[in-house]
Design a protein around this motif. Structure first.
Motif, mmCIF file in Angstrom:
data_model
loop_
_atom_site.group_PDB
_atom_site.id
_atom_site.type_symbol
_atom_site.label_atom_id
_atom_site.label_comp_id
_atom_site.label_asym_id
_atom_site.label_seq_id
_atom_site.Cartn_x
_atom_site.Cartn_y
_atom_site.Cartn_z
ATOM 1 N N UNK A 299 43.786 50.108 0.895
ATOM 2 C CA UNK A 299 44.981 50.274 -0.739
ATOM 3 C C UNK A 299 44.804 48.918 -0.810
ATOM 4 N N UNK A 300 45.214 48.301 -2.230
ATOM 5 C CA UNK A 300 45.076 47.514 -2.949
ATOM 6 C C UNK A 300 45.074 46.308 -2.287
ATOM 7 N N UNK A 301 46.334 45.847 -1.516
ATOM 8 C CA UNK A 301 46.321 44.507 -0.927
ATOM 9 C C UNK A 301 45.617 44.240 0.450
ATOM 10 N N UNK A 302 45.270 44.946 0.813
ATOM 11 C CA UNK A 302 44.233 45.519 2.071
ATOM 12 C C UNK A 302 45.172 45.487 3.222
ATOM 13 N N UNK A 303 46.577 45.636 2.470
ATOM 14 C CA UNK A 303 48.142 45.794 4.047
ATOM 15 C C UNK A 303 47.835 46.945 5.154
ATOM 16 N N UNK A 304 47.665 45.758 6.011
ATOM 17 C CA UNK A 304 47.497 46.936 7.663
ATOM 18 C C UNK A 304 49.348 47.407 7.524
ATOM 19 N N UNK A 305 49.245 49.229 7.646
ATOM 20 C CA UNK A 305 51.189 49.808 7.568
ATOM 21 C C UNK A 305 51.596 48.953 8.233
ATOM 22 N N UNK A 306 50.582 49.002 9.758
ATOM 23 C CA UNK A 306 51.508 48.100 11.507
ATOM 24 C C UNK A 306 51.704 46.532 10.949
ATOM 25 N N UNK A 307 51.380 46.294 10.178
ATOM 26 C CA UNK A 307 52.401 44.859 9.764
ATOM 27 C C UNK A 307 53.697 45.129 9.369
ATOM 28 N N UNK A 308 53.571 46.444 8.573
ATOM 29 C CA UNK A 308 55.292 47.104 8.332
ATOM 30 C C UNK A 308 55.721 47.301 9.486
ATOM 31 N N UNK A 309 55.415 48.135 10.288
ATOM 32 C CA UNK A 309 56.037 48.867 11.235
ATOM 33 C C UNK A 309 57.065 47.601 12.121
ATOM 34 N N UNK A 310 55.843 46.324 12.289
ATOM 35 C CA UNK A 310 56.448 45.451 13.399
ATOM 36 C C UNK A 310 57.316 44.686 12.909
ATOM 37 N N UNK A 311 57.637 44.869 11.380
ATOM 38 C CA UNK A 311 58.940 44.068 10.950
ATOM 39 C C UNK A 311 60.126 44.787 11.065
ATOM 40 N N UNK A 312 60.142 46.342 10.837
ATOM 41 C CA UNK A 312 61.529 47.006 11.193
ATOM 42 C C UNK A 312 61.823 46.855 12.528
ATOM 43 N N UNK A 313 60.524 47.731 13.344
ATOM 44 C CA UNK A 313 59.674 47.855 14.803
ATOM 45 C C UNK A 313 59.385 47.213 15.853
ATOM 46 N N UNK A 314 59.221 45.998 15.695
ATOM 47 C CA UNK A 314 59.078 45.554 16.769
ATOM 48 C C UNK A 314 58.718 45.839 17.508
ATOM 49 N N UNK A 315 57.558 45.286 18.712
ATOM 50 C CA UNK A 315 57.394 45.963 20.122
ATOM 51 C C UNK A 315 58.362 45.936 20.857
ATOM 52 N N UNK A 316 58.628 46.839 21.851
ATOM 53 C CA UNK A 316 59.749 47.015 23.054
ATOM 54 C C UNK A 316 61.417 46.599 22.360
ATOM 55 N N UNK A 317 61.073 47.472 20.962
ATOM 56 C CA UNK A 317 62.819 47.157 20.197
ATOM 57 C C UNK A 317 63.359 48.155 21.026
ATOM 58 N N UNK A 318 62.895 49.243 21.327
ATOM 59 C CA UNK A 318 63.666 50.111 21.821
ATOM 60 C C UNK A 318 64.227 49.982 23.025
ATOM 61 N N UNK A 319 63.324 49.578 23.835
ATOM 62 C CA UNK A 319 63.905 49.378 24.731
ATOM 63 C C UNK A 319 65.053 47.527 25.755
ATOM 64 N N UNK A 320 64.970 47.348 24.885
ATOM 65 C CA UNK A 320 65.171 45.922 25.078
ATOM 66 C C UNK A 320 66.709 46.189 23.824
ATOM 67 N N UNK A 321 66.909 46.731 23.170
ATOM 68 C CA UNK A 321 67.759 45.966 22.097
ATOM 69 C C UNK A 321 68.040 47.623 21.307
ATOM 70 N N UNK A 322 67.420 49.102 21.898
ATOM 71 C CA UNK A 322 68.169 51.042 21.461
ATOM 72 C C UNK A 322 69.512 50.996 22.027
#
Length: 208
Positions: free
Chosen positions: A53-76
């Motif tokens: 992609x044009x900006x060299x953006x890793x989609x996982x970086x987007x994911x971590x903004x919305x769904x940080x690691x372990x969010x569901x276990x801790x805060x879901x």
């Protein structure tokens, strides 16, 4: 040659109704049916993230903004239902819509072409998926937070990890076979929700 043709990714609503419901709700109530813009990642397992992609953006970086690691276990939501009858190790996970691999993700920076940037998934409409005793699935507002105003730009839902991953398992093949490239537009389709009415403040709908 095919610039006027726009493909559509189709959810398997029968197999993963909770994920389809979340996509439909966000797409209908927040995005009003607008197409998504594809954010590709890399060419292969040995490639660099973001190289396609044009900006060299890793989609996982987007994911971590919305769904940080372990969010569901801790805060879901505690009533989120894993499908341990299908996958013994299944646990709740975080599902964001629109997809992390899109320019429409709430995690995509606006200076990289993002259209809906937020600082945290807490800014999204919050839901969770639970399975009732009769075997039917329901997607509910997370009553621990303020009810959605539908001015949000994204949706975040706690749901079964198996359901979440299975709902997207065909997406890589879809993108490859339709030869999607950076910023290509495509629709998301959720069969069974075609007759649902998203115009009211409170939405109640069954798959038909």
């Amino acid at each position: 040659m095919f610039r006027d043709y726009m493909p559509g990714y189709v959810f398997n609503t029968t197999k993963t109704p909770a994920a389809a419901a979340h996509a439909w709700l966000t797409q209908a109530k927040i995005r009003e049916g607008a197409p998504l813009s594809y954010l590709p990642d890399r060419r292969g397992d040995t490639g660099e993230h973001g190289e396609r992609n044009e900006y060299g953006r890793d989609p996982d970086a987007n994911r971590r903004v919305i769904c940080p690691d372990s969010w569901a276990a801790k805060s879901g939501h505690p009533d989120t239902t894993p499908v341990t009858d299908i996958s013994a190790s299944d646990k709740p996970s975080c599902d964001e819509f629109t997809f992390a691999a899109s320019y429409n993700s709430g995690g995509m920076p606006s200076d990289m072409g993002g259209t809906n940037q937020v600082t945290s998934g807490d800014k999204c409409a919050q839901t969770y998926a639970t399975k009732l005793s009769d075997g039917t699935w329901r997607l509910y507002d997370d009553e621990r937070t303020a009810a959605p105003t539908w001015s949000e730009v994204c949706g975040r839902s706690a749901m079964s990890g198996w359901v979440n991953s299975t709902s997207m398992s065909r997406f890589p093949t879809f993108a490859k076979e339709l030869r999607l490239i950076d910023q290509d537009a495509y629709f998301v389709r959720t069969p069974g929700f075609d007759k649902c009415d998203a115009s009211k403040p409170t939405i109640k709908c069954d798959i038909r």
